[in-house]
Scaffold this motif. Structure first.
Motif, PDB file in Angstrom:
ATOM      1  N   CYS A  66      84.611  36.828 -67.799  1.00  0.00           N
ATOM      2  CA  CYS A  66      85.044  37.255 -66.464  1.00  0.00           C
ATOM      3  C   CYS A  66      85.494  36.013 -65.695  1.00  0.00           C
ATOM      4  CB  CYS A  66      83.907  37.970 -65.731  1.00  0.00           C
ATOM      5  SG  CYS A  66      84.331  38.460 -64.037  1.00  0.00           S
ATOM      6  N   ASP A  67      86.600  36.132 -64.962  1.00  0.00           N
ATOM      7  CA  ASP A  67      87.124  35.010 -64.182  1.00  0.00           C
ATOM      8  C   ASP A  67      86.911  35.269 -62.694  1.00  0.00           C
ATOM      9  OD1 ASP A  67      87.975  33.895 -66.514  1.00  0.00           O
ATOM     10  OD2 ASP A  67      90.043  34.590 -66.338  1.00  0.00           O
ATOM     11  N   PHE A  68      86.611  34.197 -61.964  1.00  0.00           N
ATOM     12  CA  PHE A  68      86.614  34.274 -60.502  1.00  0.00           C
ATOM     13  C   PHE A  68      87.413  33.100 -59.956  1.00  0.00           C
ATOM     14  CE2 PHE A  68      82.796  31.758 -61.370  1.00  0.00           C
ATOM     15  CZ  PHE A  68      82.889  30.729 -60.456  1.00  0.00           C
ATOM     16  N   LEU A  69      88.010  33.331 -58.796  1.00  0.00           N
ATOM     17  CA  LEU A  69      88.932  32.366 -58.200  1.00  0.00           C
ATOM     18  C   LEU A  69      88.314  31.789 -56.930  1.00  0.00           C
ATOM     19  CD1 LEU A  69      91.836  31.178 -58.444  1.00  0.00           C
ATOM     20  CD2 LEU A  69      92.556  32.958 -56.863  1.00  0.00           C
ATOM     21  N   VAL A  70      88.313  30.456 -56.847  1.00  0.00           N
ATOM     22  CA  VAL A  70      87.799  29.761 -55.674  1.00  0.00           C
ATOM     23  C   VAL A  70      88.996  29.154 -54.935  1.00  0.00           C
ATOM     24  CG1 VAL A  70      86.249  27.991 -54.800  1.00  0.00           C
ATOM     25  CG2 VAL A  70      85.661  29.243 -56.886  1.00  0.00           C
ATOM     26  N   GLU A 201      97.274  38.641 -60.492  1.00  0.00           N
ATOM     27  CA  GLU A 201      97.842  39.849 -61.095  1.00  0.00           C
ATOM     28  C   GLU A 201      96.772  40.638 -61.826  1.00  0.00           C
ATOM     29  OE1 GLU A 201     102.395  38.163 -61.871  1.00  0.00           O
ATOM     30  OE2 GLU A 201     101.040  38.504 -63.538  1.00  0.00           O
ATOM     31  N   LEU A 202      95.865  39.934 -62.527  1.00  0.00           N
ATOM     32  CA  LEU A 202      94.782  40.619 -63.228  1.00  0.00           C
ATOM     33  C   LEU A 202      93.865  41.323 -62.235  1.00  0.00           C
ATOM     34  CD1 LEU A 202      93.312  41.193 -65.881  1.00  0.00           C
ATOM     35  CD2 LEU A 202      92.094  39.031 -65.597  1.00  0.00           C
ATOM     36  N   GLU A 203      93.538  40.641 -61.136  1.00  0.00           N
ATOM     37  CA  GLU A 203      92.695  41.265 -60.122  1.00  0.00           C
ATOM     38  C   GLU A 203      93.400  42.457 -59.476  1.00  0.00           C
ATOM     39  OE1 GLU A 203      90.147  37.355 -58.653  1.00  0.00           O
ATOM     40  OE2 GLU A 203      91.641  38.266 -57.361  1.00  0.00           O
ATOM     41  N   LEU A 204      94.706  42.327 -59.252  1.00  0.00           N
ATOM     42  CA  LEU A 204      95.453  43.441 -58.675  1.00  0.00           C
ATOM     43  C   LEU A 204      95.445  44.644 -59.613  1.00  0.00           C
ATOM     44  CD1 LEU A 204      97.248  44.500 -56.410  1.00  0.00           C
ATOM     45  CD2 LEU A 204      99.217  43.503 -57.578  1.00  0.00           C
ATOM     46  N   ALA A 205      95.599  44.383 -60.927  1.00  0.00           N
ATOM     47  CA  ALA A 205      95.556  45.488 -61.892  1.00  0.00           C
ATOM     48  C   ALA A 205      94.183  46.158 -61.891  1.00  0.00           C
ATOM     49  CB  ALA A 205      95.893  44.970 -63.289  1.00  0.00           C
ATOM     50  N   LYS A 206      93.116  45.327 -61.797  1.00  0.00           N
ATOM     51  CA  LYS A 206      91.771  45.896 -61.745  1.00  0.00           C
ATOM     52  C   LYS A 206      91.581  46.728 -60.481  1.00  0.00           C
ATOM     53  CE  LYS A 206      89.471  42.303 -64.491  1.00  0.00           C
ATOM     54  NZ  LYS A 206      88.419  41.235 -64.470  1.00  0.00           N
ATOM     55  N   ASP A 207      92.077  46.200 -59.345  1.00  0.00           N
ATOM     56  CA  ASP A 207      91.941  46.944 -58.087  1.00  0.00           C
ATOM     57  C   ASP A 207      92.690  48.266 -58.141  1.00  0.00           C
ATOM     58  OD1 ASP A 207      92.114  43.926 -56.049  1.00  0.00           O
ATOM     59  OD2 ASP A 207      90.437  44.876 -57.094  1.00  0.00           O
ATOM     60  N   VAL A 208      93.879  48.263 -58.753  1.00  0.00           N
ATOM     61  CA  VAL A 208      94.650  49.502 -58.879  1.00  0.00           C
ATOM     62  C   VAL A 208      93.909  50.504 -59.756  1.00  0.00           C
ATOM     63  CG1 VAL A 208      96.781  50.485 -59.787  1.00  0.00           C
ATOM     64  CG2 VAL A 208      96.877  48.397 -58.439  1.00  0.00           C
ATOM     65  N   GLU A 209      93.317  50.002 -60.855  1.00  0.00           N
ATOM     66  CA  GLU A 209      92.580  50.893 -61.751  1.00  0.00           C
ATOM     67  C   GLU A 209      91.361  51.466 -61.045  1.00  0.00           C
ATOM     68  OE1 GLU A 209      92.101  52.979 -65.217  1.00  0.00           O
ATOM     69  OE2 GLU A 209      93.748  51.668 -64.626  1.00  0.00           O
ATOM     70  N   ASN A 210      90.649  50.626 -60.288  1.00  0.00           N
ATOM     71  CA  ASN A 210      89.490  51.122 -59.538  1.00  0.00           C
ATOM     72  C   ASN A 210      89.914  52.143 -58.479  1.00  0.00           C
ATOM     73  OD1 ASN A 210      87.748  49.460 -60.972  1.00  0.00           O
ATOM     74  ND2 ASN A 210      87.940  47.766 -59.511  1.00  0.00           N
ATOM     75  N   LEU A 211      91.056  51.889 -57.846  1.00  0.00           N
ATOM     76  CA  LEU A 211      91.553  52.824 -56.838  1.00  0.00           C
ATOM     77  C   LEU A 211      91.899  54.171 -57.472  1.00  0.00           C
ATOM     78  CD1 LEU A 211      92.337  53.246 -53.894  1.00  0.00           C
ATOM     79  CD2 LEU A 211      94.598  52.351 -54.415  1.00  0.00           C
ATOM     80  N   ARG A 212      92.535  54.132 -58.648  1.00  0.00           N
ATOM     81  CA  ARG A 212      92.841  55.389 -59.333  1.00  0.00           C
ATOM     82  C   ARG A 212      91.573  56.140 -59.708  1.00  0.00           C
ATOM     83  NH1 ARG A 212      97.606  53.407 -63.538  1.00  0.00           N
ATOM     84  NH2 ARG A 212      99.244  53.057 -61.963  1.00  0.00           N
TER      85      ARG A 212
END
Length: 288
Positions: A66-70, A201-212
């Motif tokens: 898992c990646d996190f961004l600082v 972009e990866l986080e955005l894809a995850k957020d979109v999937e969670n939203l769906r």
């Protein structure tokens, strides 16, 4: 619960930020779960107002990463030096399968009753922005384009075509050598920006999937609510029908009871007539 091996492998263990005035700088960190359990993590910092961590909590599946961004906020004034005492703390602990990010609280990382909580400290390293390669010295001396103070006159050009051709060749050779010495700049900032873009972009894809997923859950709940409303409406209609039927039966019973009272009782006029006839008959009998 005791653990003999580390839960999380962290890379890198130093957060490097390029310091530029009025520009943010980001650094990506990867957490790898080396265990065979689900591991929850939480990221803390000594300067929460200076840094933004996304995401700062999460759950990592066994043998997964898992990646996190600082992101360091933009500096408004120039720093006196590049020393930084800011620290980051990454906590990890084993959780049950099916634990979600919403289930993660501060009490989950409390060291109570012998609970194992792994803690790893990350230091911050500040770096200056790379200089433009045109301004970098070559062999200790700045490379500059030669400046010709005087240009040949028209007569000299007409009389010395060969000399002009030779000078042009010399200038072309010098420019070619300079172009060979200067390599196209590949800065750390450009690589960091590409890496940050990929993470975003990866986080955005995850957020979109969670939203769906949340939308689908809401749709299911809406369908269940509609079914419940239809059932309640049907029950209300049946209750109203039963109430109307009971009211009709009550009215019918009341009518039948009144009829029975009329049939069993004697009218008051009839009683008076019988009494009068009895009195007259008694009087006639006594007179005889």
């Amino acid at each position: 619960m005791e653990m003999s091996n580390e839960l999380l492998d962290i890379h890198p263990r130093e957060l490097k930020f390029i310091v530029e005035l009025k520009k943010q700088s980001s650094c990506s960190v990867r957490l790898f779960n080396k265990s065979n359990h689900y591991v929850a993590f939480k990221v803390k910092t000594t300067s929460p107002k200076k840094y933004c961590v996304r995401p700062n909590t999460g759950v990592i599946e066994p043998k997964s990463a898992c990646d996190f961004l600082v992101t360091m906020q933009a500096q408004k004034v120039a720093l006196p030096d590049m020393t930084c005492k800011d620290k980051f703390l990454v906590q990890g602990t084993v959780v049950a399968e099916g634990t979600t990010e919403d289930d993660i609280t501060s009490s989950l990382f409390a060291k109570e009753n012998g609970k194992y909580v792994e803690e790893s400290k990350l230091r911050v390293v500040l770096a200056s922005p790379p200089h433009s390669p045109v301004l970098l010295p070559i062999n200790g001396v700045h490379d500059q384009v030669p400046v010709f103070e005087t240009s040949p006159s028209k007569d000299q050009v007409l009389q010395g075509d060969e000399n002009v051709g030779t000078q042009l060749k010399v200038i072309e050779n010098m420019m070619e050598q300079k172009s060979e010495n200067i390599e196209p700049p590949v800065t750390v900032e450009a690589r960091d920006l590409e890496r940050v873009k990929g993470v975003e972009e990866l986080e955005l894809a995850k957020d979109v999937e969670n939203l769906r997923f949340k939308i689908s859950e809401l749709e299911l709940k809406l369908e269940e609510a509609q079914v419940t409303i239809s059932k309640l409406t049907e029950e209300r209609r049946l209750t109203a029908r039963e109430s109307e039927s009971l009211r009709q039966e009550l009215a019918l019973l009341s009518t039948k009871k009144g009829v029975r009272r009329v049939q069993v009782g004697f009218p008051f006029l009839f009683v008076c007539m019988v009494s009068l006839v009895s009195v007259v008959l008694g009087y006639l009998v006594r007179c005889q």
